[in-house]
Design a protein around this motif. Structure first.
Motif, mmCIF file in Angstrom:
data_model
loop_
_atom_site.group_PDB
_atom_site.id
_atom_site.type_symbol
_atom_site.label_atom_id
_atom_site.label_comp_id
_atom_site.label_asym_id
_atom_site.label_seq_id
_atom_site.Cartn_x
_atom_site.Cartn_y
_atom_site.Cartn_z
ATOM 1 N N LEU A 8 -8.040 -31.760 -53.549
ATOM 2 C CA LEU A 8 -8.156 -31.478 -52.168
ATOM 3 C C LEU A 8 -9.574 -30.601 -51.960
ATOM 4 O O LEU A 8 -10.283 -30.793 -51.034
ATOM 5 N N GLY A 11 -12.096 -33.060 -51.693
ATOM 6 C CA GLY A 11 -12.075 -33.915 -50.626
ATOM 7 C C GLY A 11 -12.747 -33.055 -49.470
ATOM 8 O O GLY A 11 -13.399 -33.467 -48.699
ATOM 9 N N ALA A 12 -12.428 -31.714 -49.589
ATOM 10 C CA ALA A 12 -12.884 -30.814 -48.467
ATOM 11 C C ALA A 12 -14.297 -30.577 -48.409
ATOM 12 O O ALA A 12 -15.274 -30.574 -47.759
ATOM 13 N N PHE A 15 -16.132 -33.830 -47.030
ATOM 14 C CA PHE A 15 -15.782 -33.795 -45.930
ATOM 15 C C PHE A 15 -16.974 -32.838 -45.440
ATOM 16 O O PHE A 15 -17.771 -33.269 -44.328
ATOM 17 N N MET A 38 -17.440 -38.690 -44.970
ATOM 18 C CA MET A 38 -15.979 -38.011 -44.271
ATOM 19 C C MET A 38 -14.964 -38.798 -44.484
ATOM 20 O O MET A 38 -13.902 -38.322 -44.639
ATOM 21 N N ALA A 42 -11.039 -38.211 -46.757
ATOM 22 C CA ALA A 42 -9.629 -38.379 -46.202
ATOM 23 C C ALA A 42 -8.900 -39.190 -47.168
ATOM 24 O O ALA A 42 -7.630 -38.840 -47.538
ATOM 25 N N ASN A 43 -9.841 -40.023 -47.465
ATOM 26 C CA ASN A 43 -8.840 -41.234 -48.595
ATOM 27 C C ASN A 43 -8.586 -40.485 -49.684
ATOM 28 O O ASN A 43 -7.552 -40.754 -50.245
ATOM 29 N N ASN A 45 -7.801 -37.581 -50.337
ATOM 30 C CA ASN A 45 -6.505 -36.671 -49.914
ATOM 31 C C ASN A 45 -5.345 -37.575 -49.763
ATOM 32 O O ASN A 45 -4.386 -37.216 -50.335
#
Lengths: 102, 493
Positions: A8, A11-12, A15, A38, A42-43, A45
């Protein structure tokens, strides 16, 4: 096994990098690349959540999202090409386009 | 006629199937026939067939599912009807307009039909996957539609801006969906609503909520995500502007209804997931959207830009539904969406028709229009006054339903949203100022030319349809409002 928080956070970070680039870069191609970052955040995640809950839906959504992103970039590049033919530049903040910057 | 006998298991998606088939065959028809009018006629026939199928499904009060992703009920029927009317008006005038493409006719109609199919799928989706795919189908088709007006630098720049902002909104949305999926382990909206009651409010839910509201806020051009709309509507050819302003905006609002109303209302334990706070958030977005839209519209000299800002304001009015979150409010919101198609669509169609007749987009170009084209000037006045909410036109009736839902519930208790209704009514007064400016230019000021204006026949037909709808829906709102009430009841069931 790697804890889910690591995915996570990755991912963050992706992003955030993408969002920063999309808002500050002036070259339209670079902005499209940042948007791709970006989407891939999400992918990551989705895949991580899907793997940790052993639910197939996460992977399915990633396949959908990758194909949608591909279509979007294809159309985006075509539009940029069309604009490039007209203006001979892909910079977003030259004089004509200044009013178009949000 | 029994639709299930013809379409079997596919009855729920029958109106879309017709348009999908159309989108696939139209480029081929253009390639083989090399005749723009033939392609246009086929597209128009397919759209009318799709409307007929949907009308029959509504008439027999059909409810059904397809593939566990898609459901057809009274709400879906009404939304699909709205999108079909928009598509019909758009296709009807496209062959006559000098602005629409002469080079890629097949692709143009295919993209229009494809974009509408996406909107229709969104209207019936009960799953975040199909909502996401439907929204993207519409968005990507719209990017291409805007840039199809080639050799025009304004259109090219508008398309660049549209595709970049649209891409960012997609990324925000899908990040929010991924958080919601991680929190609940499902993408079915009803299951998500049930799950979030158990988990309550936490940081993941907050991230999901904020990024989804922002992402879909871009699609409906809610303030502060509205900056793309005026440029895109100004740059695109007028039939496409009409299609985007009346169609794709409704799709975004439909997404809000389907995701957030189901999540916060159908799941009764609203307090567990901060329902009242989210209602306030929507109320503030609605208030800012209508105020910014109306105030900035005053300063516009280009009529397409003015209409774009006014359609931002109209989206703000409809967002009142998300603040009030009641069944009556949803019925009023749906009715306003329905009337908005005719009044805003009609105004854009007149602009498009006048461009064909050689009259520009500036408000000053409209001086003395009442002498040159009495019917067009009168129709434009009706549409603008309807947008401002002057009785007895449709805009007044739908605004009345919408604002009264914010003032009080049916049992006579004054609600907490009176201030929102007050702001909305104040905004209607502001909007009258810039609408009246156009009417003054047409009726009072003298123009440089006095020769009569003649416009293509398809434009005339489309404008007459809009005029009739604006007057009839204003006087007998019950024809459509019953449908809206049934739709709202189906959503809250």
């Amino acid at each position: 096994m790697i804890p889910i928080e690591y995915y996570l956070v990755l991912g963050a970070i992706l992003f955030a990098i993408g969002a920063y680039g999309a808002m500050t870069k002036s070259n339209a191609i670079v902005v499209l690349m940042c948007i791709e970052l970006m989407l891939n955040a999400a992918n990551i995640n989705f895949v991580a959540f899907g793997a940790f809950t052993t639910d197939i839906m996460g992977q399915v959504f990633v396949i959908m999202s990758i194909s949608v992103a591909a279509a979007e970039v294809a159309v985006g590049i075509a539009i940029l090409l069309n604009a490039y033919k007209m203006r001979k530049t892909t910079e977003l903040d030259d004089e004509q386009l200044r009013t178009l910057r949000w | 006629m029994d639709m299930t006998a013809i379409f079997g298991d596919y009855t729920a998606i029958a109106p879309m199937l017709i348009l999908i088939v159309g989108a696939l065959i139209l480029p081929g028809i253009q390639l083989l026939s090399k005749n723009r009018t033939a392609t246009w006629a086929v597209a128009l026939v397919l759209v009318i067939a799709s409307i007929a199928v949907n009308a029959m499904l509504i008439a027999e009060e059909f409810t059904g599912k397809a593939f566990d992703l898609y459901t057809y009920d009274a709400y879906t029927g009404l939304m699909v009807l709205i999108f079909q009317v928009v598509l019909f008006l758009g296709v009807l005038v496209s062959n006559a307009s000098i602005e629409t493409t002469r080079l890629h006719v097949g692709a143009y109609y295919a993209l229009l039909l494809g974009a509408t199919t996406g909107m229709m799928f969104v209207a019936g989706s009960m799953d975040l996957v199909s909502i996401f795919i439907g929204v993207e189908l519409t968005s990507i088709s719209s990017y291409a539609l805007v840039s199809l007006k080639r050799k025009d630098s304004r259109a090219a720049e508008a398309a660049v801006k549209y595709v970049i902002i649209g891409g960012m909104s997609t990324a925000l949305t899908i990040y929010g969906i991924s958080m919601l999926y991680g929190l609940t382990g499902t993408t079915v909206i009803n299951d998500i609503a049930a799950q979030t009651q158990l988990t309550g409010m936490n940081w993941m839910f907050a991230i999901a909520l904020v990024s989804m509201i922002a992402g879909y806020g871009f699609k409906i051009a809610a303030v502060p995500f509205h900056m793309w709309a005026p440029d895109v509507y100004e740059g695109a050819s007028t039939p496409v502007s009409m299609f985007l302003a009346t169609g794709s905006k409704k799709m975004g609002l439909g997404v809000f209804f389907q995701i957030f109303l189901i999540m916060f209302v159908s799941g009764t334990a609203c307090s567990a997931i901060a329902g009242p706070e989210v209602q306030y958030l929507f109320a503030i977005i609605a208030a800012f959207t209508m105020t910014v839209g109306n105030v900035v519209a005053i300063a516009q000299n280009n009529i397409k830009r003015m209409l774009a800002y006014s359609s931002i304001a109209q989206a703000g009015y409809i967002l009142i539904v998300m603040a009030v979150m009641s069944e009556y409010a949803l019925a009023g919101g749906l009715f306003h969406m329905f009337t908005h198609v005719f009044m805003k669509g009609g105004a854009f169609l007149i602009v498009g028709a006048l461009i064909c007749a050689g009259i520009g987009e500036k408000i000053s170009d409209y001086r003395g229009l009442a002498k040159r084209a009495p019917f067009l000037a009168f129709a434009m006045m009706l549409f603008l006054f309807s947008l401002a909410g002057i009785p007895p036109l449709a805009g007044f009736t739908s605004k009345f339903f919408l604002f009264s839902s914010a003032i009080g519930s049916l049992d006579g208790v004054t609600s907490q949203w009176v201030w929102l209704a007050f702001i909305a009514i104040l905004n209607s007064a502001i909007s009258l100022y810039y609408y009246a400016r156009v009417v003054k230019a047409m009726y009072v000021e003298k123009g440089t030319s006095t020769e009569k204006v003649s416009i293509p026949a398809p434009f005339m037909v489309a404008i007459v349809i809009c005029v009739v709808a604006v007057i009839v829906l204003g006087v007998y709102p019950q024809i459509v409002f019953d449908l809206c009430e049934a739709a709202a009841a189906a959503m809250f069931a």
